[in-house]
Design an enzyme around this catalytic site. Structure first.
Site, short mmCIF file in Angstrom:
data_model
loop_
_atom_site.label_atom_id
_atom_site.label_comp_id
_atom_site.label_asym_id
_atom_site.label_seq_id
_atom_site.Cartn_x
_atom_site.Cartn_y
_atom_site.Cartn_z
N ASP A 274 40.67 -49.65 -4.35
CA ASP A 274 40.39 -48.64 -5.35
C ASP A 274 39.89 -49.38 -6.58
OD1 ASP A 274 40.61 -46.12 -6.69
OD2 ASP A 274 42.32 -45.67 -5.39
N ASP B 20 36.99 -44.84 -8.34
CA ASP B 20 37.74 -43.80 -9.03
C ASP B 20 36.82 -43.04 -10.00
OD1 ASP B 20 40.50 -42.82 -9.70
OD2 ASP B 20 39.94 -43.52 -11.69
N GLU C 132 34.80 -41.05 -5.82
CA GLU C 132 35.56 -39.83 -6.08
C GLU C 132 34.78 -39.00 -7.09
OE1 GLU C 132 39.87 -38.39 -7.88
OE2 GLU C 132 38.86 -40.15 -8.68
N HIS D 202 47.03 -39.09 -2.83
CA HIS D 202 48.14 -39.32 -3.76
C HIS D 202 48.06 -38.37 -4.96
CE1 HIS D 202 44.74 -41.42 -5.44
NE2 HIS D 202 45.37 -41.41 -6.61
N ASP D 203 46.99 -37.59 -5.05
CA ASP D 203 46.82 -36.67 -6.18
C ASP D 203 47.10 -35.23 -5.82
OD1 ASP D 203 46.01 -38.61 -8.01
OD2 ASP D 203 43.90 -38.45 -7.43
C1 NOJ Z 1 41.77 -40.29 -9.93
C2 NOJ Z 1 42.96 -40.93 -9.31
O1 NOJ Z 1 42.97 -40.58 -7.95
C3 NOJ Z 1 44.16 -40.43 -10.06
O2 NOJ Z 1 45.37 -40.77 -9.44
C4 NOJ Z 1 44.10 -40.95 -11.47
O3 NOJ Z 1 45.13 -40.39 -12.22
C5 NOJ Z 1 42.77 -40.59 -12.13
N1 NOJ Z 1 41.65 -40.79 -11.26
C6 NOJ Z 1 42.54 -41.43 -13.34
O4 NOJ Z 1 42.22 -42.74 -12.97
#
Ligand code: NOJ
Length: 566
Positions: free
Chosen positions: A109, A209, A263, A337-338
């Site tokens: 990442d 990211d 992402e 994870h989000d």
């Molecule tokens: C996306 C990540 O997946 C997330 O976990 C993070 O809080 C935000 N970007 C900020 O980096």
């Protein structure tokens, strides 16, 4: 633009990253080898055989870098070293070797948009040290009046006032995550160097990211919307983003055979084709949030709304069809994870946990896209019953809950409990349940985040010993994806498009057709799929004795079937 090979999706070229099944590891919650309660890299190495048995091809490791962990590693203090709690560079190199020995690749990442406020660049920038003045987005002005109305992805203003520099800085996420100023060529070069540093170590690619918010417009104009993420229209796919991504590719990525996935925030398929595919900037793939935002109402995070299967089907199908036109490659995930746990969010984590977790796994592994599976979903882990503010760790959810308390919108935890239980990213971050031991076999110490009390029933050790388990089913489906080219390259045809509960589609390549039928409901659903042809054999099913008459299928609660057609 290349013409696509007839009868395939994408540009017709075969590639390892199109055929790969990706498995996301969130290290602090994966496996703790030293008893400090925090998962670590040696802990991942201990589980390398498990990953091999599962059959995945690529590990996506969320940020392992040195960081104060205000946002669990997405706030990087030093891009070239490993967080002490996770181990050191020797451990990282050993992990890479152990994975490569098992033919598993590793992608990292990479956080390009922001650093930690503890990064030396920010420390120098806030003191206006020579060469670092413009590393971040600084705006001078009234300390009581932020430069514009943009909000942070975690709620509240996107600006924080720095008493040292006596100026505002932009943070699209936590205030400990200042946004880098990509207009500055020194910033770009510094980040290209970081990317190259890791590629030279032999890693196999990156997950970038929030890559498409790196370019901000001059003058920071106010955002239009009142709710949601204010300002998004200005910084998502911002004015110079294609220059930045194109240069990143030309300067560094193009020299390596790697996989890249970005992402995308608020990204559309039309925008995606400019980043990836034959006419793009050089990324292999992007991923989007269209299907995981369906349960957000007008008031955003606090507003949980119902979703329909047809909406998820439509959202994911739209990406297949629109990327097909541009020959760009697609991705699919249900959980990360989000997000909350997929069995709880999209399935039924009670009576039909096995059936719904396997049904969701079937979708993931038969869809026309590179699949991303999140740790623990392969055993059907579920959301956690959060019952106090003290248990929470997630920067996003805690910020919102604190704000609700401060603004008097909530008085006690019971006022926010339902939404936290449904929405918090902590749901995905409770430790992987390896066994029914105390602490679920995750740690010998005190875990940094609570362990789900259902680890006694839901754990790897138990499922490894049983032929009928979510884990065994995932293994079978991963193997199927590897052995059936139509599941990777085959054209996607939606069937029974208007069915309210059944999602059915064919995947065809050359003269082979596979059919996938998913009943996304806790009751039997009937469907006629005879338009697709007739069944030669059953390749997978999460129940015994599936019928084979496509004219009158009766799919049991959350039943999933994969057929080979004649
Ligand atoms: C996306 C990540 O997946 C997330 O976990 C993070 O809080 C935000 N970007 C900020 O980096």
């Amino acid at each position: 633009m290349c013409a696509s090979r007839a009868g395939t999706i994408g540009d017709g070229e075969q590639a390892w990253w199109k055929e790969a099944v990706v498995y996301e590891i969130y290290p602090q919650s994966f496996n703790d080898s030293d008893g400090d309660g925090i998962g670590d890299i040696p802990g991942i190495i201990e589980k390398a055989d498990y990953l091999d048995e599962l059959g995945i091809d690529v590990v996506w490791l969320t940020p392992p870098y040195d960081s104060p962990h205000a946002d669990n590693g997405y706030d990087v203090r030093d891009y070239r070293s490993i967080l002490d709690e996770f181990g050191d560079m020797d451990d990282f190199e050993r992990l890479l070797e152990e994975l490569h020995d098992r033919d598993i690749r590793l992608i990292l990442d990479m956080v390009l948009n922001h650093t930690s406020d503890e990064h030396e660049w920010f420390q120098k920038s806030r003191r206006e040290e020579d060469g670092y003045e413009d590393f971040y987005h600084w705006v001078e002005g009234d300390p009581d009046e932020p430069p514009n109305n943009w909000t942070s992805g975690f709620g509240g203003s996107a600006w924080a006032y720095d008493e040292v520099r006596e100026a505002w800085y932009l943070h699209l996420f936590h205030e400990k995550q200042p946004d880098l100023n990509w207009r500055n060529p020194e910033v770009r070069q510094s980040m290209y160097d970081v990317v190259e540093f890791w590629l030279e170590k032999g890693i196999d690619g990156f997950r970038f990211d929030v890559f498409n918010v790196m370019s901000k417009p001059e003058g920071y104009p106010d955002g239009d919307s009142e709710g949601g993420w204010v300002g998004m229209e200005h910084f998502s796919d911002g004015p110079r983003i294609h220059e930045y991504i194109g240069d990143l590719y030309d300067e560094v990525l193009s020299e390596y055979d790697v996989m890249t996935v970005g992402e995308g925030m608020d990204i559309t398929p039309r925008a995606a084709k400019r980043y990836c595919g034959p006419s793009g900037d050089g990324l292999n793939m992007v991923y989007h949030y269209d299907h995981t935002l369906l349960d957000y109402g007008e008031d955003g995070w606090w507003d949980v709304v119902d979703w329909e299967v047809s909406e998820i089907r439509e959202a994911l199908t739209k990406w297949v069809h629109q990327l097909e036109v541009t020959d760009a490659w697609n991705t699919v995930y249900l959980g990360t994870h989000d997000t909350p746990r997929i069995a709880s969010r999209f399935g039924n984590d009670d009576r039909y946990r096995y059936e719904s977790a396997t049904m969701l796994g079937t979708l993931l592994l038969t869809f026309p896209a590179t699949p991303f599976c999140f740790q623990g979903d392969e055993i059907g882990m579920t959301n956690y019953p959060w019952s106090s503010r003290e248990e929470m760790r997630d920067a996003d959810a805690t910020n919102r809950v604190e704000m609700a308390f401060e603004e008097g919108r909530a008085e006690g935890f019971s006022d926010v409990q339902d939404v936290v239980r449904y929405r918090s990213r902590d749901n995905a971050r409770t430790p992987v349940q390896w066994s029914d031991d105390d602490m679920a076999g995750f740690t010998d110490g005190e875990p940094w985040i609570p362990i789900n009390p259902n680890s006694e029933d839901i754990n790897v050790a138990d499922q490894r010993d049983r032929a009928e388990s979510v884990l065994a089913y995932y293994q079978e489906l991963i193997e199927l994806r590897h052995s059936e080219d139509p599941l990777v390259y085959g054209v996607y045809d939606l069937l029974a498009e208007d069915h309210p509960r059944v999602w059915a589609f064919a995947r065809s390549l050359d003269d082979e057709t596979l059919l996938v039928a998913l009943n996304w409901a806790g009751r039997t659903s009937r469907v006629d799929l005879s338009e697709a042809g007739s069944v030669e054999s059953v390749l997978a099913c999460n129940y015994d004795d599936p019928g084979t008459d496509l004219g009158s299928l009766a799919l049991r609660p959350y039943e999933a079937r994969v057929y080979r057609l004649e």
